[in-house]
Write a protein that holds these residues in place. Structure first.
Motif, mmCIF file in Angstrom:
data_model
loop_
_atom_site.group_PDB
_atom_site.id
_atom_site.type_symbol
_atom_site.label_atom_id
_atom_site.label_comp_id
_atom_site.label_asym_id
_atom_site.label_seq_id
_atom_site.Cartn_x
_atom_site.Cartn_y
_atom_site.Cartn_z
ATOM 1 N N GLN A 95 37.576 55.035 47.322
ATOM 2 C CA GLN A 95 38.686 55.591 46.879
ATOM 3 C C GLN A 95 39.136 53.891 47.062
ATOM 4 O O GLN A 95 40.407 52.829 46.861
ATOM 5 N N VAL A 96 38.405 52.475 47.593
ATOM 6 C CA VAL A 96 38.612 51.297 47.842
ATOM 7 C C VAL A 96 37.634 50.012 46.505
ATOM 8 O O VAL A 96 36.875 50.974 45.938
ATOM 9 N N SER A 97 38.499 49.372 45.593
ATOM 10 C CA SER A 97 37.964 48.784 44.196
ATOM 11 C C SER A 97 38.751 47.350 44.115
ATOM 12 O O SER A 97 39.764 47.484 45.147
ATOM 13 N N PHE A 98 37.824 46.896 43.912
ATOM 14 C CA PHE A 98 38.355 45.223 43.805
ATOM 15 C C PHE A 98 38.507 45.337 42.414
ATOM 16 O O PHE A 98 37.094 44.319 41.621
ATOM 17 N N ASP A 99 39.224 45.276 41.418
ATOM 18 C CA ASP A 99 39.195 44.030 40.199
ATOM 19 C C ASP A 99 40.677 44.278 39.960
ATOM 20 O O ASP A 99 41.601 44.014 40.567
ATOM 21 N N SER A 100 40.434 43.327 38.736
ATOM 22 C CA SER A 100 41.889 42.886 38.140
ATOM 23 C C SER A 100 43.216 43.171 38.078
ATOM 24 O O SER A 100 43.858 43.524 37.549
ATOM 25 N N THR A 101 42.825 45.385 37.376
ATOM 26 C CA THR A 101 44.053 45.728 36.153
ATOM 27 C C THR A 101 45.038 45.819 37.079
ATOM 28 O O THR A 101 44.440 46.831 38.269
ATOM 29 N N ALA A 160 34.384 37.041 41.664
ATOM 30 C CA ALA A 160 34.420 37.337 42.874
ATOM 31 C C ALA A 160 34.510 38.781 43.497
ATOM 32 O O ALA A 160 33.405 39.348 43.819
ATOM 33 N N GLN A 161 35.246 39.411 42.576
ATOM 34 C CA GLN A 161 35.497 40.961 42.308
ATOM 35 C C GLN A 161 33.965 41.732 42.123
ATOM 36 O O GLN A 161 33.484 42.442 43.375
ATOM 37 N N ARG A 162 33.807 41.418 41.102
ATOM 38 C CA ARG A 162 32.206 41.699 40.805
ATOM 39 C C ARG A 162 31.478 41.877 41.663
ATOM 40 O O ARG A 162 30.348 42.324 41.711
ATOM 41 N N SER A 163 31.156 40.396 42.513
ATOM 42 C CA SER A 163 29.855 39.914 43.142
ATOM 43 C C SER A 163 30.156 41.481 44.665
ATOM 44 O O SER A 163 28.853 41.480 45.017
ATOM 45 N N ILE A 164 31.392 42.026 44.821
ATOM 46 C CA ILE A 164 31.460 42.587 45.964
ATOM 47 C C ILE A 164 30.544 44.104 45.619
ATOM 48 O O ILE A 164 30.064 44.590 46.184
ATOM 49 N N ALA A 165 31.234 44.789 43.791
ATOM 50 C CA ALA A 165 30.517 46.305 43.712
ATOM 51 C C ALA A 165 28.640 45.490 43.578
ATOM 52 O O ALA A 165 28.008 46.928 43.784
ATOM 53 N N GLU A 166 28.329 44.364 43.828
ATOM 54 C CA GLU A 166 27.502 44.223 43.411
ATOM 55 C C GLU A 166 26.693 44.429 44.593
ATOM 56 O O GLU A 166 24.821 44.135 45.152
ATOM 57 N N ASN A 211 42.680 44.167 44.441
ATOM 58 C CA ASN A 211 42.344 45.627 45.112
ATOM 59 C C ASN A 211 43.266 46.974 44.812
ATOM 60 O O ASN A 211 44.139 46.300 44.343
ATOM 61 N N ALA A 212 42.532 47.961 44.548
ATOM 62 C CA ALA A 212 43.288 48.906 45.182
ATOM 63 C C ALA A 212 42.503 49.329 46.159
ATOM 64 O O ALA A 212 41.736 49.519 46.333
ATOM 65 N N MET A 213 43.864 49.760 47.121
ATOM 66 C CA MET A 213 42.654 50.715 48.676
ATOM 67 C C MET A 213 43.517 51.177 49.493
ATOM 68 O O MET A 213 45.227 50.783 49.457
ATOM 69 N N PRO A 214 43.918 52.402 49.929
ATOM 70 C CA PRO A 214 45.235 53.127 50.016
ATOM 71 C C PRO A 214 45.186 52.188 51.773
ATOM 72 O O PRO A 214 44.988 52.127 52.090
ATOM 73 N N PRO A 234 37.995 39.274 48.517
ATOM 74 C CA PRO A 234 37.595 38.230 47.003
ATOM 75 C C PRO A 234 38.532 36.416 47.079
ATOM 76 O O PRO A 234 36.952 36.568 46.442
ATOM 77 N N LEU A 235 38.824 36.540 48.093
ATOM 78 C CA LEU A 235 40.010 35.275 48.002
ATOM 79 C C LEU A 235 38.774 34.480 48.698
ATOM 80 O O LEU A 235 38.526 33.172 48.744
ATOM 81 N N MET A 236 38.180 35.011 49.450
ATOM 82 C CA MET A 236 37.563 34.302 50.894
ATOM 83 C C MET A 236 35.986 33.954 50.029
ATOM 84 O O MET A 236 35.177 32.943 50.334
ATOM 85 N N ILE A 237 35.471 35.238 49.129
ATOM 86 C CA ILE A 237 33.987 34.794 48.489
ATOM 87 C C ILE A 237 35.093 33.954 47.158
ATOM 88 O O ILE A 237 34.008 32.716 47.965
ATOM 89 N N MET A 238 35.575 33.343 46.914
ATOM 90 C CA MET A 238 36.064 32.428 45.962
ATOM 91 C C MET A 238 36.292 31.126 47.254
ATOM 92 O O MET A 238 35.549 30.535 46.426
ATOM 93 N N GLN A 239 36.415 30.865 48.096
ATOM 94 C CA GLN A 239 37.121 30.106 49.246
ATOM 95 C C GLN A 239 35.087 29.562 49.739
ATOM 96 O O GLN A 239 34.820 28.352 49.122
ATOM 97 N N GLU A 240 34.211 30.105 49.607
ATOM 98 C CA GLU A 240 33.448 30.235 50.035
ATOM 99 C C GLU A 240 32.418 29.676 49.286
ATOM 100 O O GLU A 240 31.313 28.271 49.485
#
Length: 307
Positions: A263-269, A227-233, A88-91, A13-19
């Motif tokens: 198990q991998v997700s990108f959101d702000s919660t 950025a987090q939404r764009s990963i899911a899309e 994010n949340a990932m094991p 997400p940070l890389m997408i924000m940067q680019e």
């Protein structure tokens, strides 16, 4: 604005924000023009926290335990920290190259376990939690003497070489996936130890910065969520951004496979925060116990189903 970044798929997400210059775009929409965002690469939380407290960094990103340590340490000070969001949340997986090791009880004094930071990193604290589950809370630090602080890429290289005393590597994707493809097995993972999904990283700033620059905090959170939404899309596009900015030689297909892991997700919660806080308070790692995860983060997250 000076923003920290570390290594690995978790930071997409940070890389997408940067680019895509998303912070600059959202700031402009709030009437803040010509924002200059400086991205700073760090290899660990300690140096990052020093930069934040010295005024050389505005937004830090670390695992929940280092964040909780900073939160407790800075309570009532001019540098009090405040969580902005989860990244994010990932094991994370404790991998081993020794087939005889089936559980944490099987590690011997001859073994060494690589973590990103001894005693204070997320991996180190989860290892302590696993030890407490195996032997009782009184022996939560039983495996600490086996841990060695090491950058993620270095520990993976040693594991793959098979020529080191490092027999365990508590690591994150894509490093854990490469070790799995080499035939190594996970012993534990963060989700199983905590009893559910947990945030791998959280982003935070100082209360001083938050109060002085509310529009910048708002722009940052809006950019992060976009950025987090764009990963899911579009995971293929997200993988391409990661490979361009990280220089990783992994294949796009393997990165997409990681992103497709349920198990991998990108959101702000924020997730699993209070589980870490309770354990760290019980073991004396922090001397202040937060009443709720909401007391650690900005009010903009209050409506989210965190824990």
């Amino acid at each position: 604005m000076r923003v920290a970044r570390q290594y690995g798929v978790a930071y997409i997400p940070l890389m997408i924000m940067q680019e895509q210059k998303l912070i600059e775009k959202h700031a402009a929409g709030l009437g803040v023009k010509d924002v200059n965002v400086v991205w700073q690469q760090f290899s660990g939380g300690a140096v990052m926290n020093d930069a934040l407290l010295s005024g050389n960094l505005d937004f830090a990103v670390v695992g929940p335990p280092p964040f909780l340590t900073m939160w407790a340490r800075t309570q009532g000070s001019r540098n009090q920290v405040l969580g902005i969001a989860a990244l994010n949340a990932m094991p994370m997986y404790l991998m081993t190259r020794n087939p005889a090791i089936k559980s944490v009880k099987d590690f011997t004094p001859k073994d060494r376990i690589a973590v990103s930071g001894v005693k204070v990193s997320t991996q180190a604290v989860v290892l302590q939690m696993a030890a407490a589950q195996a032997w009782g809370i009184g022996e939560f630090d039983r495996l600490d003497k086996l841990t060695v602080a090491m950058p993620l890429s270095d520990s993976m290289a040693l594991m793959l070489s098979g020529k080191s005393e490092i027999t365990g590597d508590f690591t994150v994707p894509p490093f854990s996936h490469r070790e799995m493809r080499a035939g190594m097995k996970p012993v534990i993972d963060t989700f199983s130890v905590l009893g559910g999904p947990s945030s791998t990283n959280v982003i935070y700033t100082t209360k001083n910065y938050h109060d002085a620059h509310p529009k910048m905090v708002q722009a940052f959170l809006a950019a992060l969520r976009q950025a987090q939404r764009s990963i899911a899309e579009n995971k293929t596009a997200a993988a391409a951004v990661y490979l361009r900015l990280s220089g990783d030689k992994e294949t796009p297909e393997n990165i997409v496979e990681i992103l497709n892991d349920p198990q991998v997700s990108f959101d702000s919660t924020p997730r699993g925060i209070m589980g870490f806080a309770k354990f760290m308070y019980e073991t004396g790692a922090i001397r202040v116990q937060p009443a709720s995860w909401k007391s650690l983060f900005i009010a903009a997250l209050d409506g989210e189903a965190g824990n």
